[in-house]
Design a protein around this motif. Structure first.
Motif, short mmCIF file in Angstrom:
data_model
loop_
_atom_site.label_atom_id
_atom_site.label_comp_id
_atom_site.label_asym_id
_atom_site.label_seq_id
_atom_site.Cartn_x
_atom_site.Cartn_y
_atom_site.Cartn_z
N GLN A 55 0.83 -1.20 0.00
CA GLN A 55 0.00 0.00 0.00
C GLN A 55 0.87 1.26 0.00
N GLU A 56 1.90 1.25 0.82
CA GLU A 56 2.78 2.42 0.93
C GLU A 56 3.53 2.68 -0.37
N GLU A 57 3.97 1.60 -1.03
CA GLU A 57 4.66 1.76 -2.31
C GLU A 57 3.72 2.30 -3.38
N LEU A 58 2.48 1.84 -3.38
CA LEU A 58 1.50 2.33 -4.34
C LEU A 58 1.28 3.83 -4.15
N LEU A 222 -8.73 2.33 -0.95
CA LEU A 222 -7.59 2.74 -0.13
C LEU A 222 -7.51 4.27 -0.20
N GLN A 223 -7.41 4.92 0.96
CA GLN A 223 -7.25 6.38 1.02
C GLN A 223 -5.87 6.72 1.57
N ASP A 224 -5.37 7.91 1.20
CA ASP A 224 -4.19 8.39 1.88
C ASP A 224 -4.62 9.00 3.22
N ASP A 225 -3.75 9.79 3.84
CA ASP A 225 -4.05 10.26 5.21
C ASP A 225 -4.78 11.60 5.26
N ILE A 226 -5.22 12.13 4.12
CA ILE A 226 -5.83 13.46 4.12
C ILE A 226 -7.31 13.44 4.45
N GLY A 227 -8.04 12.51 3.88
CA GLY A 227 -9.47 12.42 4.13
C GLY A 227 -10.28 13.27 3.17
N GLY A 228 -11.59 13.21 3.34
CA GLY A 228 -12.48 13.98 2.49
C GLY A 228 -13.66 13.20 1.95
N LEU A 229 -13.69 11.88 2.22
CA LEU A 229 -14.82 11.05 1.78
C LEU A 229 -15.99 11.25 2.74
N GLN A 230 -17.17 11.47 2.18
CA GLN A 230 -18.39 11.59 2.97
C GLN A 230 -19.45 10.64 2.44
N VAL A 231 -20.24 10.06 3.35
CA VAL A 231 -21.26 9.07 3.03
C VAL A 231 -22.61 9.60 3.49
N ASN A 246 -4.33 1.22 7.68
CA ASN A 246 -4.31 -0.18 7.26
C ASN A 246 -5.71 -0.80 7.20
N THR A 247 -6.66 -0.02 6.72
CA THR A 247 -8.00 -0.54 6.44
C THR A 247 -8.38 -0.13 5.02
N PHE A 248 -9.41 -0.78 4.51
CA PHE A 248 -10.03 -0.37 3.25
C PHE A 248 -11.49 -0.02 3.53
N VAL A 249 -11.96 0.98 2.82
CA VAL A 249 -13.39 1.28 2.86
C VAL A 249 -14.07 0.42 1.80
N CYS A 250 -15.12 -0.28 2.19
CA CYS A 250 -15.89 -1.11 1.25
C CYS A 250 -17.28 -0.52 1.10
N ASN A 251 -17.78 -0.55 -0.12
CA ASN A 251 -19.19 -0.17 -0.30
C ASN A 251 -19.80 -0.97 -1.44
N ILE A 252 -21.10 -1.15 -1.36
CA ILE A 252 -21.81 -1.90 -2.40
C ILE A 252 -22.32 -0.92 -3.45
N GLY A 253 -22.37 -1.39 -4.69
CA GLY A 253 -22.78 -0.55 -5.79
C GLY A 253 -24.18 -0.86 -6.29
#
Length: 349
Positions: A55-58, A222-231, A246-253
């Protein structure tokens, strides 16, 4: 108005990845996913098995790519990708609800090098070779990181979908057997939200991505450390989905919404860069049905009525009226995001 108190659940998915895990533990995880899908349509996953170093390399290589001059990034312009629809697009070239997004990005898909592959031979859209950054000393390493990451995310996505099948009281292999097979539609995006975009005077759309739902089956972000996603919640409140290490956000489409007759809802979300000095990076991976899979309602006990909420959806469009293959569905959706490119592909048929 944003509700700062509410937060999305964080689910430990390690029982789904451990072959020796007891079935009760797997079922418990499936139940947690079920509750999250019913209540939020969003959740975090931890203990997911994707190496933190990867993740960090990406993130590192991606940040270096977007720092390049525009003319260098345009060497892999999406228009050069043909019907595979892969490559780079600059800020403002992707639309949400008809408005330009405040982000740039690179599109990737399953890498198909074989020119004799049936989908490549038939010039099927979204199939073929990727366009990778090139010309720098570490671009070969960046390419390998991207491909390794995509493989890891497909594996994780399949495990989550297996638990989702359990949550719907289906065979754990239901989605693998009926929708994914050997060649699911795997799409990967690397997005950069420039801090400078939010500082533009007279910019009417300060959102990096406006309100929308994902049109596929499962998204892993995967998000970086800045944030900005709202649900957006069922109460029409917006809540933050900040980065959790070290988490992923999951959502259904929308596809899972359609397949479950609205039992699991695709949830609107939006993004803006919260920093005025740093660019924001995000990495959504989409695990969707095989291109030729017919999209049909899931046989669910006790579910007889389709809960069609088109009138209340962000785009006023029903997800339950479509009939056909996933590929046909996806092409219609892509034409809304990249109208010029979609038109070009229609002309070139």
């Amino acid at each position: 108005m944003v509700n700062e108190q509410a937060s999305l659940p964080i689910i430990d998915v390690s029982p789904l990845l451990d072959l020796n895990s007891h079935r009760d533990n797997q079922q418990e995880t499936a139940t947690e996913i079920h509750q999250a899908c019913r209540s939020w349509g969003f959740f975090y996953v931890k203990n997911h098995g994707v190496p933190l170093k990867l993740q960090e390399e990406l993130i590192k290589f991606s940040r270096k790519f977007f720092a390049r001059p525009l003319e260098e990034k345009m060497q892999i312009d999406m228009n050069k990708g043909g019907r595979a629809w892969r490559g780079y697009f600059p800020v403002g070239n992707e639309l949400t609800s008809g408005k330009p997004d405040g982000k740039e990005g690179i599109y990737f898909g399953t890498e198909i090098n074989d020119i004799n592959h049936p989908k490549v031979r038939n010039n099927t859209p979204l199939h073929g070779r990727n366009q990778f950054p090139s010309g720098k000393s570490d671009d070969d390493e960046f390419r390998q990181v991207i491909l390794t990451y995509m493989t890891a995310m497909e594996s994780l996505g399949r495990a989550i979908m297996s638990a989702l099948a359990r949550s719907l009281k289906l065979d754990p292999n239901f989605f693998d057997k009926n929708y994914f097979g050997e060649e699911p539609t795997c799409l990967f995006r690397i997005f950069n939200y420039p801090a400078s975009f939010c500082q533009q005077q007279g910019n009417e759309n300060l959102w990096g991505v406006g309100e929308h739902t994902d049109y596929g089956m499962l998204t892993l972000l995967l998000q970086d450390d800045i944030g900005g996603l709202q649900v957006k919640t069922s109460r029409n409140e917006w809540i933050q989905a900040p980065p959790v290490p070290n988490t992923f956000v999951c959502n259904i489409g929308d596809m899972l919404d359609r397949m479950t007759g609205g039992y699991y809802r695709s949830t609107p979300h939006r993004v803006r860069n919260l920093s005025t000095t740093r660019d924001r990076l995000s990495f959504p991976f989409f695990l969707d049905p095989n291109w030729d899979a017919e999209v049909l309602p899931i046989p669910m006990k006790g579910m007889t009525n389709i809960n069609d909420d088109a009138e209340h959806r962000w785009d006023k469009s029903s997800v339950h009226t479509f009939h056909g293959t996933y590929g046909e569905y996806l092409l219609k959706k892509v034409s809304r995001v990249f109208p010029d490119l979609a038109q070009e592909q229609t002309i070139n048929k």
